[in-house]
Design a protein around this motif. Structure first.
Motif, short mmCIF file in Angstrom:
data_model
loop_
_atom_site.label_atom_id
_atom_site.label_comp_id
_atom_site.label_asym_id
_atom_site.label_seq_id
_atom_site.Cartn_x
_atom_site.Cartn_y
_atom_site.Cartn_z
N TYR A 197 0.95 -1.18 -0.36
CA TYR A 197 0.15 0.30 0.21
C TYR A 197 0.72 1.31 -0.52
O TYR A 197 0.30 2.19 0.45
N ASN A 198 1.90 0.85 0.00
CA ASN A 198 3.34 2.29 0.06
C ASN A 198 2.93 3.30 -1.32
O ASN A 198 3.97 2.78 -2.43
N ARG A 199 1.55 3.50 -1.95
CA ARG A 199 2.08 4.46 -2.93
C ARG A 199 0.41 5.33 -3.02
O ARG A 199 0.13 5.08 -2.29
N VAL A 200 0.82 5.85 -3.97
CA VAL A 200 -0.01 7.45 -3.86
C VAL A 200 -1.24 7.40 -5.22
O VAL A 200 -2.91 7.63 -4.45
N SER A 239 -5.28 7.39 -5.75
CA SER A 239 -6.07 8.17 -5.28
C SER A 239 -7.28 8.19 -5.22
O SER A 239 -7.99 8.15 -6.46
N PRO A 271 -4.22 9.96 -1.17
CA PRO A 271 -2.89 8.85 -1.91
C PRO A 271 -4.10 7.80 -1.20
O PRO A 271 -4.38 7.78 -0.22
N PHE A 315 -1.98 5.12 0.04
CA PHE A 315 -1.79 4.60 1.29
C PHE A 315 -2.15 5.40 2.90
O PHE A 315 -2.32 4.56 3.41
N TYR A 316 -2.74 6.59 2.53
CA TYR A 316 -3.85 6.80 3.19
C TYR A 316 -5.13 6.27 3.19
O TYR A 316 -5.89 5.75 4.56
N ALA A 319 4.65 10.26 6.35
CA ALA A 319 3.43 8.86 6.65
C ALA A 319 4.00 7.73 6.91
O ALA A 319 3.29 7.62 7.53
N LEU A 345 5.17 12.31 2.76
CA LEU A 345 3.67 11.71 2.17
C LEU A 345 3.92 10.46 2.18
O LEU A 345 2.72 9.54 2.80
N LEU A 346 4.47 9.26 1.81
CA LEU A 346 4.65 8.19 1.21
C LEU A 346 5.99 7.54 2.41
O LEU A 346 7.19 8.33 3.09
N TYR A 388 10.07 0.00 5.98
CA TYR A 388 8.78 -1.17 5.59
C TYR A 388 8.68 -1.51 6.89
O TYR A 388 7.92 -1.51 7.56
#
Lengths: 85, 527
Positions: free
Chosen positions: A45-48, A51, A56, A58-59, B82, B233-234, B246
């Motif tokens: 899930y570490n991506r934008v 969206s 994004p 991730f959130y 993040a 952001l990430l 990670y």
């Protein structure tokens, strides 16, 4: 000595109350395991993108995990509870 | 701490004071709620085990989500981005763990009259040293947490403009402390239980208002996320030969989730429930509080988007409190004075409620498992309760002195260590719930190794949460507490195998075979 999970006197009562069979609560706990593994898999899930309304992935994905997690806990609660109140 | 006095926000201060006066009254009035003999430790320290599902929900919610949560998570989001979101997988994992462990623990505790985790470990394993280790760990882990609540309280007091020099400047904190000490002394756990209702309502109101109003002012959620620097952001993707952020993120979430219900204050809040069903229901209902977490991270991002750090009127606040001032600054910037009062009161009360519960929890541990069990076995119930009240005062006083005299960095570092230490009680408490395979001495050895190695790892990492574990040239940055737990379990397992092969017998299990069955309604304590 590990204690046996089976209690002879309880089996009859359990059946009479319409409770889930002995093995089932463990199956529901698998739901918990799935819940845990998914939300710990950061590379996924570490991506934008994709969206959602400017939020994004991730959130919003992890927020969804919170909601689904709550739902799963509720499911397990009802599935492993007694039928009498 | 030589900062000039800011302009005092009188309108905010008036509302803040009113709300705090209200909850102070409530704290004292609570002594008469669900009346019981407060001279008994379980009445003062566990509310007589009378709290139903709803009260437990408010109490535990008030307990798990503290002023630290509302200030530190946005601060982390504001500063690091993040990574702050680890709080989400953390709580997604925590509630299943609660669901699987707490009902059983409650059942045994209610039946045997256990007040603390140490009581349980003593009954289960019969090893005095292990019991003492668990008690000491609990006390040591709670105290930095109380200090952090006072730190949070200080931040909002500063935000109201009440910051003077030296000890006079700490006067508001002293007043808050005195009120907290007084109602905890008189009413025990009933006080924070009653106040938690107000606190949780205020927090929900504040956070919801903030996430509705502020994005509107800033031009939408998309704009808020767009304002966050891309590298924050990430999670930063890991480089070669390392699992990078990670594993840091994942182990932090997992380790925190495993530890949260081992903290004495969590157990105290939950053992005070009136039935096993209340516990199970709460495992399903408490996740509602987790919805606050993404909103809190969002608050941190909104602080970035609103550019509060660039505004001169908040410069003094940021200089004093660093990133912890992000949320107060955002609130001051976005809301009229009276609502600032409401919001700051919410955070202030969010500091007092858990501080009360934490001081009661550590008082319970000390009084029962150290004072009574080791020093004064013939202690009467009345003397026990009196001692607990005094200990809770001492514990709070100690935290206050700590916060006032020492740099806040020490409190932060100790809180990190607290998380490392408390997780090492997992084998004895949680695994002990399911099996007596481990031997008491082996668990003690595991605990010792866990505490020592965890502390060493945390120190090596400069008291940040991430320790760079190196295995065969591969770097695995991760949470020291979790790595220590793995060592702990390894040692406990190996030692148990040795002891069993030597034929060393286990002491009898006082927690009793009849506590193994899934009895709903059995062991329920009725009013």
């Amino acid at each position: 000595m590990p204690k046996s999970p089976v209690r002879p006197d309880d089996e009859g009562q359990a059946g009479a109350r319409g409770e889930a069979a002995k093995g089932e609560p463990r199956l529901y706990y698998l739901l918990f395991l799935v819940q845990i593994v998914i939300c710990l898999w950061a590379p996924f899930y570490n991506r934008v993108e994709p969206s959602l309304a400017g939020i994004p992935f991730f959130y919003w994905f992890q927020t969804l995990c919170v909601v689904l997690g709550a739902a799963m806990t509720a499911i397990v609660y009802f599935a492993t509870g007694r039928t009498k109140s | 701490m030589e900062a000039p006095i800011h302009n005092i926000r009188w309108d905010a201060l008036a509302v803040f004071t009113l709300l705090l006066a209200f909850i102070s009254w409530l704290g004292f009035a609570a002594a008469r709620w669900r009346r019981g003999d407060l001279d008994q430790l379980h009445e003062w320290g566990l509310g007589g085990r009378r709290f139903g599902t709803v009260v437990t929900w408010f109490l535990v919610g008030g307990d798990l989500y503290t002023a630290t949560t509302f200030i530190a998570i946005p601060a982390l989001a504001y500063g690091a981005g993040a990574l702050a979101f680890f709080a989400l997988p953390y709580f997604v994992i925590a509630y299943p763990i609660m669901f699987v462990t707490l009902p059983r623990l409650w059942r045994v505790a209610a039946r045997r009259g256990y007040v603390t985790a140490s009581d349980y470990v003593q009954g289960r394993f019969g090893n005095r040293w292990l019991t003492l280790a668990v008690a000491l760990t609990g006390i040591a882990a709670t105290m930095p947490y109380i200090a952090m609540q006072l730190v949070g309280l200080r931040v909002v007091i500063g935000g109201l403009g009440l910051h003077g020099q030296g000890l006079i400047g700490e006067l508001p904190l002293f007043v808050a402390f005195l009120i907290l000490a007084a109602f905890t002394y008189s009413s025990g756990l009933r006080a924070p239980a009653a106040i938690a209702v107000v606190k949780d309502l205020l927090i929900y109101i504040t956070v919801l208002a903030a996430v509705i109003v502020i994005p509107l002012k800033l031009g939408g959620l998309g704009k808020v996320f767009a304002a966050v620097p891309p590298q924050k952001l990430l999670l930063a993707p890991p480089g070669v030969g390392t699992t990078g952020s990670y594993t840091a993120y994942t182990t932090l979430a997992l380790g925190s989730a495993l530890a949260i219900f081992l903290y004495p204050q969590s157990l105290t809040g939950l053992l005070a429930a009136s039935s096993e069903r209340a516990i199970r229901r709460n495992a399903a209902l408490l996740p509602a509080f987790s919805l606050l977490l993404p909103l809190l991270v969002l608050l941190g991002f909104m602080a970035i988007a609103a550019g509060v750090d660039k505004r001169p009127e908040y410069a003094a606040g940021f200089a004093l409190f660093k990133t912890n001032f992000a949320v107060p600054a955002l609130i001051l910037h976005s809301f009229p004075g009276w609502f600032v009062g409401v919001a700051f009161a919410a955070i202030g009360i969010a500091a007092l409620v858990p501080a009360a519960i934490m001081s009661i929890a550590s008082a319970n541990l000390f009084t029962r498992n150290i004072y009574r069990d080791l020093l004064r076995p013939g202690l009467s119930a009345q003397e026990e309760s009196k001692m607990a009240r005094r200990v809770s005062l001492v514990v709070k006083g100690g935290a206050l002195i700590f916060v006032v005299l020492l740099p806040v960095q020490y409190a932060i570092e100790l809180q990190l260590l607290a998380g490392v230490w408390i997780l090492q009680t997992l084998p004895a408490v949680f695994i002990g719930l399911y099996t007596r395979w481990f031997h008491g001495w082996a668990l003690l050895a595991g605990w010792l190794v866990g505490v020592a190695s965890g502390t060493a790892m945390a120190a090596a990492a400069g008291f940040t949460a991430t320790y760079k574990l190196v295995i065969a040239g591969f770097v695995l940055p991760g949470y020291a507490a979790l790595y220590a737990l793995i060592l702990n379990l390894g040692v406990a397992g190996a030692a148990t195998l040795v002891l069993r092969s030597l034929g060393v017998r286990l002491p009898p299990d006082e927690s009793g075979p009849e506590d193994e069955d899934e009895g709903e309604g059995k062991g329920a304590v009725h009013e």
